[in-house]
Design an enzyme around this catalytic site. Structure first.
Site, mmCIF file in Angstrom:
data_model
loop_
_atom_site.group_PDB
_atom_site.id
_atom_site.type_symbol
_atom_site.label_atom_id
_atom_site.label_comp_id
_atom_site.label_asym_id
_atom_site.label_seq_id
_atom_site.Cartn_x
_atom_site.Cartn_y
_atom_site.Cartn_z
ATOM 1 N N LYS A 8 0.860 -1.189 0.000
ATOM 2 C CA LYS A 8 0.000 0.000 0.000
ATOM 3 C C LYS A 8 0.896 1.239 0.000
ATOM 4 O O LYS A 8 2.108 1.135 0.110
ATOM 5 C CB LYS A 8 -0.907 -0.011 1.221
ATOM 6 C CG LYS A 8 -2.003 -1.059 1.143
ATOM 7 C CD LYS A 8 -3.053 -0.792 2.196
ATOM 8 C CE LYS A 8 -4.069 -1.910 2.257
ATOM 9 N NZ LYS A 8 -4.910 -1.788 3.449
ATOM 10 N N HIS A 29 2.039 6.824 3.219
ATOM 11 C CA HIS A 29 1.450 8.167 3.192
ATOM 12 C C HIS A 29 2.080 9.064 4.252
ATOM 13 O O HIS A 29 2.942 8.636 5.023
ATOM 14 C CB HIS A 29 -0.072 8.101 3.293
ATOM 15 C CG HIS A 29 -0.566 7.371 4.504
ATOM 16 N ND1 HIS A 29 -0.416 7.869 5.775
ATOM 17 C CD2 HIS A 29 -1.208 6.184 4.624
ATOM 18 C CE1 HIS A 29 -0.953 7.020 6.629
ATOM 19 N NE2 HIS A 29 -1.430 5.981 5.960
ATOM 20 N N HIS A 37 2.526 7.976 7.782
ATOM 21 C CA HIS A 37 3.695 7.128 8.053
ATOM 22 C C HIS A 37 4.957 7.974 8.152
ATOM 23 O O HIS A 37 5.828 7.706 8.958
ATOM 24 C CB HIS A 37 3.869 6.084 6.939
ATOM 25 C CG HIS A 37 2.733 5.112 6.848
ATOM 26 N ND1 HIS A 37 1.988 4.944 5.707
ATOM 27 C CD2 HIS A 37 2.199 4.268 7.766
ATOM 28 C CE1 HIS A 37 1.055 4.024 5.926
ATOM 29 N NE2 HIS A 37 1.152 3.604 7.162
#
Ligand code: ARG
Length: 605
Positions: free
Chosen positions: A142, A145, A148
């Site tokens: 994934k 973003h 994170h």
């Protein structure tokens, strides 16, 4: 060694690592002796940093002593005698302002920095204690973003602060490497996977596959069914289903490690949701059932936390597979078993406040004595972090964008640019510093320090959300990362430009009296003296913004001093040496504060 008279001991203080403790004790001693029965310790607790130009201030009402404030103040002032610690006292309404003896302040502070070297600012409060700090924790396949990114930056900072305070720190990255999405990717990999692409850039390739197969799933319900079946096999430990997954994980971790390295961030452990054993999950659910905390709902198991205003949460799905929450519960117990931590910190965005509150509560209900040692460090989300090409999905896009924006900035000044030795490395380091500083200058809570830099959105939790602004964060003007690097580089250059002064003689051979007449030199020395306290506050608050503020205040004080506290061309060698010593000390402490923020201080740019 301090040449000040010794002071009586006060619990929690240590003049050998924080010279300001000695100054504060000497102030407290005067106050307690004048205001009996006030004890030294009580008085000490009332000695605070002063505002605007005052060194230390005592607010008299806090002692709740009988008598009027004016009378109390008079008692202290009448008894006051200037000495090596304190030069003067001033009464102002309910306050007493104490001014330190400038010569002692400068000499003792610089001496301590010299004596302790790289240990200056550290303390031993955490000796013998162990903390696990979990941060970053992206999901494989994934996007990485901005949530994170913030976790990575704040977590790395916390790891540094705890180490500086004597804790044994275990940095852990808890990867999202398990769950139904891996069934999806397996199905997608059969259709779209390429070994070559995978080896080239696993993070990107798996993400691409994930996007494609999700699209397919929108029109073809079979995809999800297949995916669920596949994940079931993974949960059952079917080796043939796990083989590919293992490689995806390994290659992704490798890639991440290299990127974290560029950010100056390091992990002791790469954990992951996949590593939480079935056994600990089963044990947890069994224990919860025995305690009557579990409701069955159409085959799924729910934990009822309504009594605690935390709603109901699924802990096991209908098909028997585990979920995020259960893995966190089992995972925490496993970590305790293995590491026997004194504290465990999770750095997770405020978007997951409910999730964290739920799993902390469950652990508490399960009566684990260590449940009280879990800490959630949360933070608001960064909004609008996109590159000029579009939305950010990968960590390396952030690094690349920061580097290229910075590179363009640098090229605007042609002459300076030409003098830069390694523009690639320099622009990357400056870009990363810019990103980190913008991130950490914003307090996790309350209003940020530099409102002009951020657009604050209304958020009910009063957690700070802010918007990334590439151009602003990457200029050399204002309180930005590049400005901080510039301040450090300038300090580093004094040594290079004045080699005849180096190495400096030992402190006892340097006459600092010439510095005492400069308010700028005094200001720098004072700030340097506060550093051990600044570190302690950061440990208490888990706020990087205090260190950021310190670094900027120090940089500003240094830049104000340049014109009057000059080294180059100073013919009086005694004067030049004293000044050099001041700047060298400032450089060391500024660098230490930057390292605490996980920034690599540059020597040239
Ligand atoms: N991987 C999760 C996500 O990206 C974050 C994990 C946070 N840590 C935890 N122990 N739940 O949303």
């Amino acid at each position: 060694m301090s040449s000040l008279p010794s002071v009586p001991p006060v619990p929690g203080t240590d003049p050998s690592s924080c010279i300001f403790d000695a100054f504060r004790i000497s102030i407290a001693k005067r106050v307690s002796e004048a205001l009996e029965p006030l004890t030294l310790e009580q008085a000490y607790a009332g000695v605070d940093y002063g505002k605007k130009g005052e060194d230390f201030t005592v607010a008299l009402p806090r002692f709740r002593l009988p008598g009027k404030v004016d009378e109390l103040a008079k008692k202290v002032i009448e008894k006051f005698q200037a000495d090596d610690f304190v030069a003067s006292v001033k009464h102002d309404k309910a306050f007493l302002h104490f001014q330190l003896n400038t010569q002692s302040l400068i000499r003792e502070t610089l001496n301590q920095i010299h004596t302790l070297g790289s240990q200056y600012g550290t303390n031993t409060s955490g000796n013998g204690k162990k903390v696990i700090i979990e941060y970053s924790s992206p999901n494989i396949a994934k996007s990485f973003h901005v949530g994170h990114l913030r976790s990575t930056i704040i977590g790395a900072f916390l790891a540094n602060v705890y180490k500086t305070c004597g804790w044994e720190v275990i940095s852990a990255n808890y990867l999202g490497d398990w769950g139904t999405q891996f069934g999806l990717i397996a199905v997608g990999f059969e259709k779209y996977g390429s070994q070559e692409e995978l080896e080239k850039d696993a993070i990107k390739h798996l993400f691409d596959i994930y996007v494609k197969i999700n699209k397919d799933a929108e029109t073809d319900p079979e995809v999800k069914v297949e995916a669920a079946k596949f994940f079931r096999r993974m949960e059952d430990g079917d080796e043939s289903a796990l083989k590919n997954w293992r490689e995806w994980r390994e290659l992704s971790v490798k890639k991440y490690e290299a990127e974290y390295d560029r950010l100056n961030v390091h992990f002791d452990l790469y954990l992951g949701e996949s590593m939480v054993s079935q056994k600990s999950i089963d044990t947890a659910i069994k224990r919860l059932e025995e305690m009557g905390l579990i409701d069955d709902h159409e085959g799924a198991k729910l934990i009822n936390l309504e009594k605690h205003k935390l709603g109901k949460a699924v802990v096991r799905k209908k098909d028997g597979t585990s979920i995020y929450l259960t893995r966190d519960i089992g995972g925490a117990a496993e970590r305790y078993e293995k590491y026997k931590f004194d504290k465990m910190i999770y750095v997770i965005s405020s978007q997951q406040d409910l999730h964290v509150a739920q799993f902390f509560k469950v652990l508490e209900l399960m009566e684990y004595p260590w449940a009280k040692d879990l800490v959630h460090v949360n933070y608001g989300l960064v909004q609008g972090m996109s590159t000029r090409k579009g939305t950010v999905v990968f960590l390396n896009q952030i690094i690349k964008e920061a580097t290229s924006v910075m590179h363009e900035q640098m090229q605007k000044n042609e002459e300076k640019y030409k003098a830069v030795e390694d523009p690639e490395m320099t622009s990357e380091e400056l870009g990363i510093t810019g990103v980190k500083i913008q991130d950490m200058a914003a307090k996790r809570y309350r209003l940020p320090l530099y409102p002009c830099l951020f657009v604050i959105s209304d958020c009910p939790l009063r957690i700070n959300n802010y918007t990334f602004n590439w151009d602003r964060m990457l200029t050399f003007e204002g309180d930005t990362g590049p400005y901080l690097q510039y301040a450090h580089v300038r300090l580093a250059s004094i040594g290079r430009k004045n080699p005849h002064l180096l190495p400096l003689p030992s402190p006892s051979q340097i006459d600092i009296t010439t510095l005492t007449t400069s308010p700028h030199a005094r200001e720098i020395a004072f700030l340097l003296g506060t550093y051990p306290d600044v570190v302690k506050t950061a440990l208490k608050t888990h706020e990087p913004s205090g260190i950021v503020t310190f670094a900027f205040r120090l940089s500003h004080a240094i830049s104000s001093a340049w014109e009057t506290v000059v080294v180059k061309g100073e013919e009086d060698i005694e004067k030049a040496r004293a000044r050099m010593w001041l700047y060298e000390s400032a450089k060391d402490v500024l660098a230490a504060s930057m390292r605490l923020l996980s920034i690599r201080p540059l020597e040239r740019m």
